[in-house]
Design a protein around this motif. Structure first.
Motif, PDB file in Angstrom:
ATOM      1  N   GLN A 339     -14.004   8.000  13.311  1.00 17.21           N
ATOM      2  CA  GLN A 339     -13.201   7.543  14.442  1.00 17.21           C
ATOM      3  C   GLN A 339     -12.713   6.132  14.109  1.00 17.21           C
ATOM      4  O   GLN A 339     -13.471   5.165  14.211  1.00 17.21           O
ATOM      5  CB  GLN A 339     -14.029   7.516  15.733  1.00 17.21           C
ATOM      6  N   HIS A 341     -11.411   2.453  14.254  1.00 17.16           N
ATOM      7  CA  HIS A 341     -11.673   1.477  15.309  1.00 17.16           C
ATOM      8  C   HIS A 341     -10.609   0.385  15.298  1.00 17.16           C
ATOM      9  O   HIS A 341     -10.559  -0.420  14.369  1.00 17.16           O
ATOM     10  CB  HIS A 341     -13.066   0.863  15.126  1.00 17.16           C
ATOM     11  N   LYS A 342      -9.766   0.396  16.309  1.00 16.09           N
ATOM     12  CA  LYS A 342      -8.683  -0.575  16.509  1.00 16.09           C
ATOM     13  C   LYS A 342      -7.559  -0.406  15.478  1.00 16.09           C
ATOM     14  O   LYS A 342      -7.801  -0.200  14.296  1.00 16.09           O
ATOM     15  CB  LYS A 342      -9.207  -2.014  16.487  1.00 16.09           C
ATOM     16  N   TRP A 369      -9.813   4.661  18.178  1.00 13.11           N
ATOM     17  CA  TRP A 369     -10.434   4.068  19.358  1.00 13.11           C
ATOM     18  C   TRP A 369      -9.893   2.647  19.477  1.00 13.11           C
ATOM     19  O   TRP A 369     -10.125   1.807  18.624  1.00 13.11           O
ATOM     20  CB  TRP A 369     -11.952   4.052  19.210  1.00 13.11           C
ATOM     21  N   GLY A 426     -16.526   3.226  18.273  1.00 17.26           N
ATOM     22  CA  GLY A 426     -16.034   3.583  19.592  1.00 17.26           C
ATOM     23  C   GLY A 426     -17.021   4.455  20.344  1.00 17.26           C
ATOM     24  O   GLY A 426     -18.234   4.222  20.308  1.00 17.26           O
ATOM     25  N   ASP A 427     -16.497   5.530  21.001  1.00 20.46           N
ATOM     26  CA  ASP A 427     -17.383   6.398  21.772  1.00 20.46           C
ATOM     27  C   ASP A 427     -17.947   7.548  20.937  1.00 20.46           C
ATOM     28  O   ASP A 427     -18.576   8.459  21.463  1.00 20.46           O
ATOM     29  CB  ASP A 427     -16.652   6.956  23.000  1.00 20.46           C
TER      30      ASP A 427
END
Length: 434
Positions: A339, A341-342, A369, A426-427
């Motif tokens: 995932q 991130h940014k 994310w 992230g999540d």
């Protein structure tokens, strides 16, 4: 003091709130929504309000501390300022929390959470960490005025941490947007942080630490000082053994050369407080930290690992640990769920991301994310990562013994064999666990 925290559910701010609560202050806080952390805080007697509203600010508050994610438009921050209550960012509040303590402060682009948690287990001290230590099941522990503190370079807040001992794992440039991509400013911040401390323990083989102007320090030279590395599994959990200098053999939870380096830095710092036999015994109390090579489920044919790695260097290290795990279990198939991130981090480190997954057999990419207000950057993942022939999914569904990939609300593929690694900040950790 009556202290209110805006954004109390964050991993960093919640630790400060817990610390001041145990220090005898009256603590309250708020967040945008309930979370496992806010529920834990409430169980500890801290009043937490969700969502954030102006009415949560009381006239008798002495201080309001807010997280980096809180903007000037936040209704509680506005109300606190209208009421002329003293307001401080998390960074600005550090001297209040740490000012009169004996702080062992760990900094570095990578490995600082792990090193801080290991150090807290060795010292059996108070702790403020940006992650959950499995030794004591929290990002926080209050024991005494001896503190293992994870010092953050991302906003230069480590300069306000009042270090008795500064431990630096590495000084690779990260979060350069804060430093306006000024490398002199970035390295100068590290120099200033190290200079604040009476005791200094540094990784002598890090190329970025070598660029710093440092007067006096204790250096770890991993290639010389660490010998006889070996890896084993204990109840499907990773374990690393190594010899350090002339101090004998140590055993620590985790896999890999980087774990031995992190543990060695913690050991060398702890020698300021404890004898070597106490250090050797206490090191065994460290059980890893949540979201760092965190084995969230395991059976004889399928293992799911959650890791917070969200930078190419971190992912590369984690992939080496997966390789070690594979060699000991012969599960063979290595599936990586990433995932990003940014947008800024993904774009700034794109070339590194394209290389760091090379030890995997399959790569799954989730949507980026991001954070509210971040500028979107167009990244063609299909083109940039074509060599991996990646699978694109919207999310995953995790059940005992199986992971399902979901795209357009349909299951597109399922996994129940091999090593399934999730990486990101992230999540993704919640997706892997629920």
């Amino acid at each position: 003091m009556k202290v209110h925290f805006i954004g109390i559910g964050g991993i960093g701010l919640s630790a400060l709130a817990r610390f001041l609560n145990n220090d005898g202050h009256e603590i309250s806080g708020s967040d945008m929504k309930d979370s496992p952390i806010t529920k834990e805080l409430q169980n500890e007697g801290i009043k937490v309000s969700c969502p954030q509203e102006a009415k949560n600010i009381k006239d008798d508050f002495d201080l309001v501390i807010y997280s980096a994610a809180v903007t000037d438009e936040n209704p509680e921050l506005i109300q606190a300022r209208l009421n002329q209550i003293r307001t401080l960012s998390r960074k600005e509040a550090l001297p209040i929390v740490l000012g009169d303590k004996k702080n062992y402060c760990v900094a570095g682009a990578h490995g600082k959470s792990t090193t801080t948690a290991i150090l807290a287990s060795i010292l059996q001290s108070s702790a403020l960490i940006g992650a959950i230590s499995k030794d004591f099941g929290s990002n926080f522990r209050y024991v005494n005025d001896l503190v293992a503190f994870e010092a953050d370079e991302s906003d230069a807040s480590f300069l306000l941490s009042n270090p008795y001992c500064a431990i630096v794992t590495n000084a690779e440039p990260e979060h350069m947007e804060y430093y306006h991509y000024d490398y002199d400013k970035f390295y100068s911040a590290y120099e200033s942080f190290i200079a604040l401390a009476k005791k200094r323990v540094l990784n002598g083989e890090d190329k970025d630490i070598a660029k710093l102007k440092i007067e006096e320090a204790t250096y770890l030279y991993p290639s010389v000082d660490i010998k006889n590395l070996s890896y084993t599994l204990k109840d499907k959990e990773p374990c690393t053994r190594f010899d350090l200098k002339d101090l004998g053999t140590f055993e620590v939870w985790g896999f890999g050369y980087h774990i031995a380096v992190d543990a060695s830095l913690a050991i060398m710092a702890a020698l300021n407080e404890l004898d070597v036999e106490s250090i050797r015994t206490n090191l065994l109390k460290y059980k890893g930290i949540k979201k760092r090579f965190d084995v969230v489920q395991a059976n004889d044919k399928f293992v799911v690992i959650d890791d917070y790695a969200h930078h190419p260097t971190e992912i590369e290290v984690t992939m080496k640990s997966v390789e070690l795990y594979d060699n000991l279990t012969n599960l063979n198939n290595r599936i990586v769920l990433w995932q990003p991130h940014k947008y800024s981090r993904t774009s700034d480190n794109l070339e590194g991301f394209k290389k760091c997954f090379r030890r995997c057999d399959e790569l799954i990419i989730l949507p980026i994310w991001t954070i509210p207000g971040e500028q979107k950057i167009d990244i063609d993942f299909e083109k940039e990562f074509a060599s991996y022939n990646p699978i694109f999914a919207d999310r995953i569904s995790s059940t005992n013994g199986r992971i399902d990939l979901i795209k357009d609300e349909k299951i597109i593929k399922s996994y129940d064999e091999g090593i399934f690694l999730g990486v990101g900040a992230g999540d993704i950790t919640y997706q892997l666990r629920h």
